[in-house]
Design a protein around this motif. Structure first.
Motif, short mmCIF file in Angstrom:
data_model
loop_
_atom_site.label_atom_id
_atom_site.label_comp_id
_atom_site.label_asym_id
_atom_site.label_seq_id
_atom_site.Cartn_x
_atom_site.Cartn_y
_atom_site.Cartn_z
N ILE A 137 0.88 -1.17 0.00
CA ILE A 137 0.00 0.00 0.00
C ILE A 137 0.92 1.22 0.00
CG2 ILE A 137 -1.73 1.32 1.29
CD1 ILE A 137 -2.94 -1.28 0.40
N PRO A 138 0.93 1.99 -1.07
CA PRO A 138 1.82 3.16 -1.11
C PRO A 138 1.45 4.20 -0.05
CG PRO A 138 0.71 2.82 -3.24
CD PRO A 138 0.13 1.85 -2.26
N ALA A 139 2.46 4.86 0.47
CA ALA A 139 2.25 5.94 1.45
C ALA A 139 2.00 7.24 0.71
CB ALA A 139 3.45 6.05 2.37
N VAL A 140 0.91 7.29 -0.03
CA VAL A 140 0.57 8.47 -0.82
C VAL A 140 -0.13 9.47 0.09
CG1 VAL A 140 -0.72 9.31 -2.82
CG2 VAL A 140 0.33 7.05 -2.88
N PRO A 141 0.43 10.66 0.28
CA PRO A 141 -0.13 11.61 1.25
C PRO A 141 -1.62 11.88 1.11
CG PRO A 141 1.97 12.40 0.45
CD PRO A 141 1.63 11.17 -0.36
N ALA A 142 -2.12 12.04 -0.09
CA ALA A 142 -3.53 12.39 -0.26
C ALA A 142 -4.47 11.24 0.09
CB ALA A 142 -3.79 12.85 -1.70
N ARG A 143 -3.95 10.02 0.14
CA ARG A 143 -4.80 8.85 0.35
C ARG A 143 -4.45 8.10 1.63
NH1 ARG A 143 -4.63 5.46 -4.97
NH2 ARG A 143 -6.47 4.50 -4.11
N ARG A 144 -3.49 8.57 2.41
CA ARG A 144 -3.01 7.76 3.53
C ARG A 144 -3.85 7.83 4.80
NH1 ARG A 144 2.38 11.21 4.53
NH2 ARG A 144 1.39 13.00 5.45
N ASP A 145 -4.83 8.74 4.85
CA ASP A 145 -5.71 8.77 6.02
C ASP A 145 -6.40 7.42 6.14
OD1 ASP A 145 -5.11 11.35 6.74
OD2 ASP A 145 -6.99 12.21 6.00
N ALA A 146 -6.58 6.98 7.36
CA ALA A 146 -7.21 5.68 7.61
C ALA A 146 -8.55 5.54 6.90
CB ALA A 146 -7.38 5.49 9.11
N LYS A 147 -9.34 6.60 6.89
CA LYS A 147 -10.68 6.55 6.30
C LYS A 147 -10.66 6.24 4.81
CE LYS A 147 -10.84 11.50 5.39
NZ LYS A 147 -11.46 12.77 5.77
N ASN A 148 -9.50 6.41 4.15
CA ASN A 148 -9.38 6.20 2.71
C ASN A 148 -8.82 4.83 2.34
OD1 ASN A 148 -10.27 8.84 2.28
ND2 ASN A 148 -8.20 9.64 2.44
N TYR A 149 -8.61 3.95 3.28
CA TYR A 149 -7.96 2.68 2.99
C TYR A 149 -8.82 1.70 2.20
CZ TYR A 149 -3.30 2.84 4.95
OH TYR A 149 -1.98 3.10 5.14
N GLY A 150 -10.12 1.89 2.18
CA GLY A 150 -10.98 0.95 1.46
C GLY A 150 -10.60 0.78 0.01
N SER A 151 -10.46 1.87 -0.72
CA SER A 151 -10.12 1.78 -2.14
C SER A 151 -8.71 1.22 -2.33
CB SER A 151 -10.26 3.14 -2.82
OG SER A 151 -9.38 4.08 -2.24
N LEU A 152 -7.81 1.55 -1.43
CA LEU A 152 -6.45 1.02 -1.51
C LEU A 152 -6.45 -0.49 -1.34
CD1 LEU A 152 -4.69 3.73 0.69
CD2 LEU A 152 -4.60 3.54 -1.81
N LEU A 153 -7.26 -0.99 -0.41
CA LEU A 153 -7.35 -2.43 -0.19
C LEU A 153 -7.96 -3.14 -1.39
CD1 LEU A 153 -8.52 -2.27 3.51
CD2 LEU A 153 -6.31 -3.15 2.71
N ILE A 154 -9.02 -2.56 -1.95
CA ILE A 154 -9.67 -3.16 -3.12
C ILE A 154 -8.69 -3.25 -4.29
CG2 ILE A 154 -11.43 -2.74 -4.89
CD1 ILE A 154 -13.25 -1.80 -2.53
N GLU A 155 -7.87 -2.22 -4.48
CA GLU A 155 -6.86 -2.24 -5.55
C GLU A 155 -5.89 -3.41 -5.39
OE1 GLU A 155 -4.92 1.57 -5.47
OE2 GLU A 155 -6.76 2.62 -6.07
N GLN A 156 -5.72 -3.90 -4.18
CA GLN A 156 -4.75 -4.97 -3.91
C GLN A 156 -5.39 -6.36 -3.81
OE1 GLN A 156 -1.46 -4.55 -3.93
NE2 GLN A 156 -1.83 -2.42 -4.45
N GLY A 157 -6.68 -6.47 -4.05
CA GLY A 157 -7.32 -7.79 -4.05
C GLY A 157 -8.20 -8.08 -2.86
N PHE A 158 -8.45 -7.08 -2.02
CA PHE A 158 -9.37 -7.25 -0.91
C PHE A 158 -10.79 -6.99 -1.42
CE2 PHE A 158 -5.47 -6.81 1.35
CZ PHE A 158 -5.66 -7.32 2.62
#
Length: 132
Positions: A40-61
């Motif tokens: 999961i990249p440490a991208v500043p605009a997306r790193r807030d906990a509340k934004n992790y859903g889309s990051l997880l889906i991108e990785q196969g969750f």
């Protein structure tokens, strides 16, 4: 897309958990996922906990249904939205097979009295890997 070793991720979290929150839930869960093979990249605009859903889906969750959330499995990740007066970044935590852990060992998924009282919206994600 990588394979996810939920046991290694859970071991990383358990080995690095603080006694109490250090306001570093997203960093700790991201590093645990990395230890388990998910980047999961440490991208500043997306790193807030509340934004992790889309990051997880991108990785196969995948997002679990409410019925599936009743019995969490090791490696499940809960993404909790902020509540009025709470941390605007929200919260993210992983189930280790025994308890929910973020940057500290939690007594439940909610992580604290504010979340427990307000019960803001949340989603739980489970790794399913590449879908056909």
């Amino acid at each position: 897309m990588s394979d996810f070793d939920d046991a290694t991720a859970a071991d990383w979290l358990n080995g690095h958990a603080f006694a109490t929150s250090n306001q570093a839930c997203a960093t700790h869960v991201r590093l645990a996922l990395h230890a388990g093979g998910i980047d999961i990249p440490a991208v500043p605009a997306r790193r807030d906990a509340k934004n992790y859903g889309s990051l997880l889906i991108e990785q196969g969750f995948v997002e679990l249904s409410p019925a599936e959330q009743i019995l969490p499995a090791r490696g499940d990740v809960a993404v909790i939205q902020p509540y009025a007066g709470g941390n605007p970044a929200g919260h993210v935590t992983m189930y280790t097979g025994q308890q929910w852990v973020s940057d500290f060992r939690q007594t439940d998924m909610w992580s604290g009295p504010g979340y427990r009282t307000h019960k803001p919206p949340f989603k739980v994600y489970r790794w399913r890997g590449a879908q056909p």
